[in-house]
Design a protein around this motif. Structure first.
Motif, mmCIF file in Angstrom:
data_model
loop_
_atom_site.group_PDB
_atom_site.id
_atom_site.type_symbol
_atom_site.label_atom_id
_atom_site.label_comp_id
_atom_site.label_asym_id
_atom_site.label_seq_id
_atom_site.Cartn_x
_atom_site.Cartn_y
_atom_site.Cartn_z
ATOM 1 N N LEU A 1 0.825 -1.212 0.000
ATOM 2 C CA LEU A 1 0.000 0.000 0.000
ATOM 3 C C LEU A 1 0.857 1.259 0.000
ATOM 4 O O LEU A 1 0.585 2.222 -0.729
ATOM 5 C CB LEU A 1 -0.938 -0.009 1.214
ATOM 6 C CG LEU A 1 -2.146 -0.956 1.135
ATOM 7 C CD1 LEU A 1 -2.900 -0.952 2.453
ATOM 8 C CD2 LEU A 1 -3.074 -0.532 -0.009
ATOM 9 N N ALA A 2 1.908 1.264 0.816
ATOM 10 C CA ALA A 2 2.769 2.445 0.881
ATOM 11 C C ALA A 2 3.464 2.697 -0.460
ATOM 12 O O ALA A 2 3.562 3.847 -0.936
ATOM 13 C CB ALA A 2 3.803 2.257 1.997
ATOM 14 N N THR A 3 3.948 1.621 -1.092
ATOM 15 C CA THR A 3 4.626 1.779 -2.395
ATOM 16 C C THR A 3 3.658 2.287 -3.458
ATOM 17 O O THR A 3 3.977 3.176 -4.266
ATOM 18 C CB THR A 3 5.229 0.446 -2.823
ATOM 19 O OG1 THR A 3 6.127 -0.022 -1.807
ATOM 20 C CG2 THR A 3 5.977 0.572 -4.137
ATOM 21 N N GLY A 4 2.455 1.710 -3.498
ATOM 22 C CA GLY A 4 1.472 2.132 -4.493
ATOM 23 C C GLY A 4 1.099 3.591 -4.338
ATOM 24 O O GLY A 4 1.009 4.341 -5.337
ATOM 25 N N ILE A 5 0.889 4.047 -3.097
ATOM 26 C CA ILE A 5 0.525 5.445 -2.876
ATOM 27 C C ILE A 5 1.669 6.381 -3.269
ATOM 28 O O ILE A 5 1.468 7.424 -3.908
ATOM 29 C CB ILE A 5 0.126 5.641 -1.402
ATOM 30 C CG1 ILE A 5 -1.179 4.874 -1.104
ATOM 31 C CG2 ILE A 5 -0.052 7.120 -1.075
ATOM 32 C CD1 ILE A 5 -1.556 4.847 0.351
ATOM 33 N N ALA A 6 2.920 5.996 -2.884
ATOM 34 C CA ALA A 6 4.077 6.854 -3.179
ATOM 35 C C ALA A 6 4.275 7.020 -4.703
ATOM 36 O O ALA A 6 4.473 8.144 -5.207
ATOM 37 C CB ALA A 6 5.320 6.261 -2.524
ATOM 38 N N PHE A 7 4.216 5.921 -5.460
ATOM 39 C CA PHE A 7 4.443 6.025 -6.912
ATOM 40 C C PHE A 7 3.254 6.664 -7.624
ATOM 41 O O PHE A 7 3.417 7.286 -8.680
ATOM 42 C CB PHE A 7 4.735 4.640 -7.489
ATOM 43 C CG PHE A 7 6.176 4.245 -7.379
ATOM 44 C CD1 PHE A 7 7.093 4.587 -8.369
ATOM 45 C CD2 PHE A 7 6.640 3.563 -6.266
ATOM 46 C CE1 PHE A 7 8.425 4.238 -8.271
ATOM 47 C CE2 PHE A 7 7.980 3.204 -6.146
ATOM 48 C CZ PHE A 7 8.885 3.550 -7.149
ATOM 49 N N ALA A 8 2.062 6.535 -7.078
ATOM 50 C CA ALA A 8 0.920 7.226 -7.682
ATOM 51 C C ALA A 8 1.089 8.738 -7.562
ATOM 52 O O ALA A 8 0.819 9.493 -8.523
ATOM 53 C CB ALA A 8 -0.372 6.774 -7.006
ATOM 54 N N VAL B 1 1.023 -2.210 -10.047
ATOM 55 C CA VAL B 1 1.495 -3.497 -9.534
ATOM 56 C C VAL B 1 1.408 -3.544 -8.005
ATOM 57 O O VAL B 1 1.014 -4.553 -7.402
ATOM 58 C CB VAL B 1 2.924 -3.765 -10.026
ATOM 59 C CG1 VAL B 1 3.504 -5.009 -9.339
ATOM 60 C CG2 VAL B 1 2.952 -3.932 -11.540
ATOM 61 N N SER B 2 1.750 -2.428 -7.337
ATOM 62 C CA SER B 2 1.717 -2.392 -5.870
ATOM 63 C C SER B 2 0.295 -2.542 -5.342
ATOM 64 O O SER B 2 0.034 -3.276 -4.371
ATOM 65 C CB SER B 2 2.343 -1.087 -5.379
ATOM 66 O OG SER B 2 3.693 -0.991 -5.747
ATOM 67 N N PHE B 3 -0.667 -1.852 -5.955
ATOM 68 C CA PHE B 3 -2.050 -1.951 -5.490
ATOM 69 C C PHE B 3 -2.626 -3.348 -5.733
ATOM 70 O O PHE B 3 -3.389 -3.869 -4.912
ATOM 71 C CB PHE B 3 -2.908 -0.887 -6.175
ATOM 72 C CG PHE B 3 -2.707 0.486 -5.604
ATOM 73 C CD1 PHE B 3 -2.750 0.704 -4.238
ATOM 74 C CD2 PHE B 3 -2.471 1.565 -6.442
ATOM 75 C CE1 PHE B 3 -2.569 1.981 -3.712
ATOM 76 C CE2 PHE B 3 -2.284 2.844 -5.919
ATOM 77 C CZ PHE B 3 -2.333 3.059 -4.553
ATOM 78 N N VAL B 4 -2.254 -3.959 -6.861
ATOM 79 C CA VAL B 4 -2.704 -5.330 -7.121
ATOM 80 C C VAL B 4 -2.123 -6.278 -6.066
ATOM 81 O O VAL B 4 -2.807 -7.168 -5.531
ATOM 82 C CB VAL B 4 -2.311 -5.762 -8.544
ATOM 83 C CG1 VAL B 4 -2.565 -7.262 -8.742
ATOM 84 C CG2 VAL B 4 -3.096 -4.961 -9.572
ATOM 85 N N THR B 5 -0.837 -6.100 -5.738
ATOM 86 C CA THR B 5 -0.199 -6.930 -4.712
ATOM 87 C C THR B 5 -0.881 -6.735 -3.354
ATOM 88 O O THR B 5 -1.107 -7.688 -2.596
ATOM 89 C CB THR B 5 1.288 -6.585 -4.605
ATOM 90 O OG1 THR B 5 1.911 -6.764 -5.884
ATOM 91 C CG2 THR B 5 1.980 -7.467 -3.575
ATOM 92 N N ALA B 6 -1.217 -5.469 -3.014
ATOM 93 C CA ALA B 6 -1.880 -5.203 -1.740
ATOM 94 C C ALA B 6 -3.242 -5.887 -1.677
ATOM 95 O O ALA B 6 -3.630 -6.457 -0.659
ATOM 96 C CB ALA B 6 -2.036 -3.687 -1.544
ATOM 97 N N GLY B 7 -3.994 -5.860 -2.790
ATOM 98 C CA GLY B 7 -5.297 -6.520 -2.795
ATOM 99 C C GLY B 7 -5.182 -8.023 -2.606
ATOM 100 O O GLY B 7 -5.953 -8.641 -1.851
ATOM 101 N N ALA B 8 -4.207 -8.634 -3.297
ATOM 102 C CA ALA B 8 -4.007 -10.074 -3.155
ATOM 103 C C ALA B 8 -3.583 -10.446 -1.740
ATOM 104 O O ALA B 8 -4.036 -11.451 -1.171
ATOM 105 C CB ALA B 8 -2.969 -10.553 -4.177
ATOM 106 N N THR B 9 -2.701 -9.638 -1.144
ATOM 107 C CA THR B 9 -2.245 -9.918 0.220
ATOM 108 C C THR B 9 -3.377 -9.778 1.225
ATOM 109 O O THR B 9 -3.483 -10.553 2.183
ATOM 110 C CB THR B 9 -1.092 -8.975 0.592
ATOM 111 O OG1 THR B 9 -0.076 -9.054 -0.411
ATOM 112 C CG2 THR B 9 -0.503 -9.345 1.940
#
Length: 351
Positions: free
Chosen positions: A242-249, A303-311
Motif C-alpha cells: 500500500l505504501a509503495t502504491g501510494i508513493a508512486f501514484a 502493480v503495488s495496489f494489485v499486490t496489496a489486494g491479493a495480500t
C-alpha cells in the motif's frame, strides 16, 4: 410416751414445718429484690438505647435477663443486637420473645411489634446452603470453627466466614466466604486423597544428560504459533504494498503535471521537436523524460495496489480458514438470592 419412735417422727416433722415457715419470707424477699434489680437495669438500658449506646444497653439487658426473663427484655436485647449487626442473635431473641408470649406471658405492646421485627431480622440474616455431590462417611462441615450438620441452610451474620470440609480419605476443603443478606448456595465436590502406592524398589535410573538437566531447570517458554507468524508476514506485505502504491501514484501525478506544463510552453513556440537544431530541443528532451517517468510510476503503482489486494485476501483467508486453539475454564459461583430490607425502630414499652 415421748421416747417412742412415733412421737419422735412427729417432732421432727413439726421442726421442718417451722423452719420452712421461717425461710419463706426470706425467699419471697429475695425474689422481689431480683425483680426490682431487673427493672432498674431495664430502665438503664432504655436510656442507653436513646443515646444509641447499643453495646452498653445490650449488657444491661443481658444482666436483667439473668434475674428475670420477660418478652420485653428479649425484644429490647434483640433490637440492640440488630444495631450491632448481630442479626442471627437478634432473630433468636425475637423468636424467644414470641415463644414467651405464646406460653402466656402478658406483653401486648411487644406482640404488636414482634411481627415486623421478625420480618426485618429475617431479611437481614445471611443463609448459606452447602450442596455436596456426595457425602462420604465421617464427613465434617465446620463454619467459623463450629460443627454444622449439612442439609438445611444455616443462618449467619453478613460478612466473611470460614468454611472447612474434611472426611477420612478425602482432600480437605477450605474456603473463605463473603456473605450478604439472603440465601447463598455453594456447590462442593470432595476429591479422594489418593496417595502414591509404595512401589517395589525401582531400578536406579541413569543420570540425566546435561542438556536434559538444563531443560528441566529452565523450561522453554511457549513460542508463537505458525499461524501468527504467517499473519504477521502478510500484514507487513500488505502495508509495504500500500505504501509503495501510494508513493508512486503521487510521483506519477507530479511527473504528469510537469509534462503538461512543458507541452503548454512548447505550444506557444513555432519550432517543433522534430528538428534536431531546434531551439526547443532541450525542452523536448525534458518532456520525453517526464512522460517516461510518469509511465513508469503508473506501472509500479498499479502493480503495488494489485499486490496489496491479493495480500489482503490472503490475510482474510488465513484468519478464517486456519483454526486457533482456545481454552475454557470453569468457575464455581456463590450466588446470593433473597430480599434485602432496610430497617429502623424507636420504641419503648413496659418491662
Amino acid at each position: 410416751m415421748s421416747g417412742t419412735p412415733g412421737w419422735s417422727r412427729l417432732a421432727l416433722g413439726c421442726e421442718a414445718l417451722l423452719a420452712l415457715a421461717m425461710l419463706c419470707p426470706t425467699a419471697w424477699a429475695q425474689s422481689g429484690s431480683q425483680v426490682a434489680e431487673a427493672k432498674q437495669r431495664f430502665l438503664a438500658a432504655t436510656e442507653l438505647e436513646a443515646a444509641e449506646r447499643w453495646s452498653d444497653a445490650a449488657r444491661e439487658l443481658e444482666r436483667a435477663l439473668e434475674l428475670k426473663e420477660t418478652p420485653g427484655l428479649r425484644f429490647h436485647l434483640a433490637y440492640c443486637q440488630e444495631h450491632l449487626g448481630a442479626y442471627v442473635e437478634a432473630l433468636g431473641n425475637y423468636r424467644r420473645a414470641q415463644m414467651l408470649i405464646d406460653q402466656g406471658s402478658p406483653a401486648e405492646d411487644v406482640a404488636e411489634l414482634l411481627g415486623p421485627a421478625l420480618e426485618r431480622a429475617e431479611a437481614r440474616v445471611a443463609r448459606l446452603e452447602v450442596a455436596f455431590e456426595a457425602r462420604p462417611e465421617g464427613m465434617e462441615l465446620r463454619v467459623d470453627g463450629r460443627l454444622v450438620e449439612p442439609g438445611e441452610p444455616m443462618e449467619l451474620n453478613p460478612g466473611e466466614h470460614s468454611l472447612v470440609v474434611s472426611a477420612p480419605g478425602w482432600l480437605r476443603i477450605e474456603r473463605t466466604l463473603s456473605l450478604g443478606a439472603g440465601l447463598a448456595r455453594l456447590p462442593l465436590r470432595l476429591r479422594p486423597d489418593v496417595a502414591p502406592s509404595p512401589a517395589a524398589s525401582p531400578e536406579p535410573a541413569s543420570p540425566p544428560s546435561a542438556f536434559e538437566d538444563r531443560r528441566a531447570e529452565s523450561p522453554e517458554p511457549a513460542g508463537v504459533s505458525a499461524r501468527t507468524w504467517v499473519m504477521i508476514g502478510e500484514s507487513l506485505t500488505l502495508g509495504a504494498a500500500l505504501a509503495t502504491g501510494i508513493a508512486f501514484a503521487l510521483r506519477g501525478d507530479h511527473d504528469q503535471e510537469t509534462a503538461e506544463l512543458i507541452r503548454g510552453s512548447l505550444g506557444e513556440l513555432t519550432a517543433t521537436c522534430d528538428d534536431p537544431g531546434s531551439p526547443v530541443a532541450e525542452s523536448c528532451a525534458q518532456l520525453r523524460d517526464a512522460e517516461r517517468r510518469s509511465d513508469d510510476a503508473a506501472l509500479v503503482s498499479t502493480v503495488s495496489f494489485v499486490t496489496a489486494g491479493a495480500t489482503a485476501g490472503a490475510l482474510i483467508l488465513t484468519a478464517w480458514l486456519w483454526p486457533s486453539q482456545r481454552s475454557s475454564r470453569g468457575a464455581t459461583r456463590l450466588l446470593p438470592v433473597g430480599p434485602r430490607a432496610s430497617w429502623g425502630l424507636s420504641s419503648q414499652f413496659a418491662f
